[in-house]
Design an enzyme around this catalytic site. Structure first.
Site, PDB file in Angstrom:
ATOM      1  N   GLU A 154       0.811  -1.223   0.000  1.00 56.58           N
ATOM      2  CA  GLU A 154       0.000   0.000   0.000  1.00 56.58           C
ATOM      3  C   GLU A 154       0.843   1.272   0.000  1.00 56.58           C
ATOM      4  O   GLU A 154       1.731   1.454   0.834  1.00 56.58           O
ATOM      5  CB  GLU A 154      -0.932   0.025   1.214  1.00 56.58           C
ATOM      6  CG  GLU A 154      -1.846   1.236   1.246  1.00 56.58           C
ATOM      7  CD  GLU A 154      -2.899   1.168   2.328  1.00 56.58           C
ATOM      8  OE1 GLU A 154      -3.701   2.116   2.421  1.00 56.58           O
ATOM      9  OE2 GLU A 154      -2.924   0.180   3.085  1.00 56.58           O
ATOM     10  N   LYS A 170      -8.649  -0.832   0.827  1.00 54.28           N
ATOM     11  CA  LYS A 170      -9.716  -1.298   1.711  1.00 54.28           C
ATOM     12  C   LYS A 170     -10.458  -2.393   0.972  1.00 54.28           C
ATOM     13  O   LYS A 170     -10.923  -2.187  -0.151  1.00 54.28           O
ATOM     14  CB  LYS A 170     -10.690  -0.183   2.093  1.00 54.28           C
ATOM     15  CG  LYS A 170     -10.235   0.631   3.288  1.00 54.28           C
ATOM     16  CD  LYS A 170     -10.218  -0.236   4.532  1.00 54.28           C
ATOM     17  CE  LYS A 170      -9.265   0.316   5.569  1.00 54.28           C
ATOM     18  NZ  LYS A 170      -8.852  -0.738   6.518  1.00 54.28           N
TER      19      LYS A 170
END
Length: 352
Positions: A154, A170
């Site tokens: 990420e 997410k």
């Protein structure tokens, strides 16, 4: 481990020749190549190196890393405590205190032999082979309490001149078919939070979302990933960026201030580099890449015996099932813990 020279590895580069270390992010707007490690709790270490050259991560050397046995790990929250925490967050959501909050746990295990010979850079070699990741990296600063290896998927912050970009994740599953409507809703919610964070330091009207809820495949799992981009306002630099965006929204919750209060209420161990930021800044070229410190190991030598630590967690919404969220934390951890123990190298597979 004072005999190990300081170094950093990112993006096919190795940095050596430590020049100076500071906790002031304003230094990142000066000159030179910096490695950066920011704990979730706000402690930041910026290390400037004089020698930066291309060098791939070397293959694992036999016996260079001795990790904990797979059964030696202890969790700051066991299954009962974690699922109770999920239920408590749902109560906060029902009360209107928060829309979403991340609940995390820190896993710890003693290093064999009292940590003798435990070189975080050797673990990096295992991770590069067993769990390659787009934002993988290492910072080894034994004299400054930073020995971190990340296999992060990420992006927290990327900079190219005045353009800044974030890539919140997410939604996690074994396959794309595991992703639920809840995962997409959660992703959109956090994108709004990151837009707001960047909007505090970016020129009015410059913040956009080029990609929303793109499925990315990683070893053993898939993620939903979005991209948020903006142009820094005049006068805004690294201190302003950290003030606006840290800690990362994807690992806190929305609203961020409420989520942080709930995290402090429910979690039993500091997150440290986990869920913080790990990466590099080239102040001379005006470029940078900082990962969210997930899928991240660090050596903690502060206690009587050195420990290897690793964090895992999940985003909790009203639609969360406590057992499913626990299983998500297990999914995120299983492969990485096997790599760190050497079990993945031996068997080529892991079990949850």
């Amino acid at each position: 481990m004072s005999d190990l020279a300081p170094l950093a590895r990112f993006d096919g580069l190795i940095a050596s020749g430590l020049q100076d270390v500071t906790r002031d992010p304003a230094a990142l707007d000066s000159s030179g190549f910096w490695a950066v490690c920011a704990d979730f709790e706000g402690r930041i270490v910026c290390a400037r190196f004089s020698d930066v050259r291309k060098e791939p991560v070397p293959p694992p050397a036999p016996g260079a890393w001795r990790g904990p046995a797979t059964g030696d790990w202890n969790s700051s929250l066991d299954r009962d405590a974690y699922t109770a925490g999920v239920r408590r967050i749902r109560e906060h959501i029902a009360a209107g205190d928060v829309y979403q909050a991340n609940l995390c746990r820190v896993l710890s295990a003693p290093l064999p032999g009292g940590g003798a010979g435990a070189d975080i850079d050797a673990l990096t070699s295992l991770l590069a082979r067993g769990n390659p990741a787009p934002y993988a990296g290492t910072i080894r600063l034994p004299g400054h309490g930073v020995e971190v290896a990340t296999a992060s998927p990420e992006l927290f912050l990327r900079r190219d001149g005045r353009t800044v970009e974030s890539g919140p994740i997410k939604g996690t599953g074994r396959t794309e078919n595991d992703l639920l409507a809840k995962d997409h809703a959660e992703n959109v919610m956090i994108v709004d939070l990151v837009r707001n964070d960047l909007g505090r330091v970016c020129a009015t009207g410059s913040v956009s979302v080029p990609d929303l809820c793109v499925v990315e495949k990683h070893p053993g799992l898939v993620h939903l990933v979005s991209t948020v981009r903006g142009r820094l306002a005049d006068g805004a630099g690294w201190p302003e960026l950290f003030s606006a965006a840290f800690p990362p929204g994807s690992v806190t919750g929305a609203p961020k201030s409420s989520a942080l209060r709930i995290i402090a209420e429910l979690e039993r161990a500091p997150r440290g580099p986990y869920c913080g930021a790990v990466g590099w800044v080239d102040a001379d070229r005006g470029t940078a890449s900082l990962a969210v410190g997930i899928r991240t190991f660090w050596i903690d030598r502060a206690g009587p015996a050195p420990l290897l630590r690793f964090g895992t967690g999940a985003g909790i919404t009203w639609g969360s099932d406590p057992e499913r969220e626990w299983d998500e934390t297990e999914l995120k951890a299983s492969r990485l813990l096997a790599v760190a123990s050497g079990a993945f190298e031996e068997t080529g597979r892991t079990a949850i």
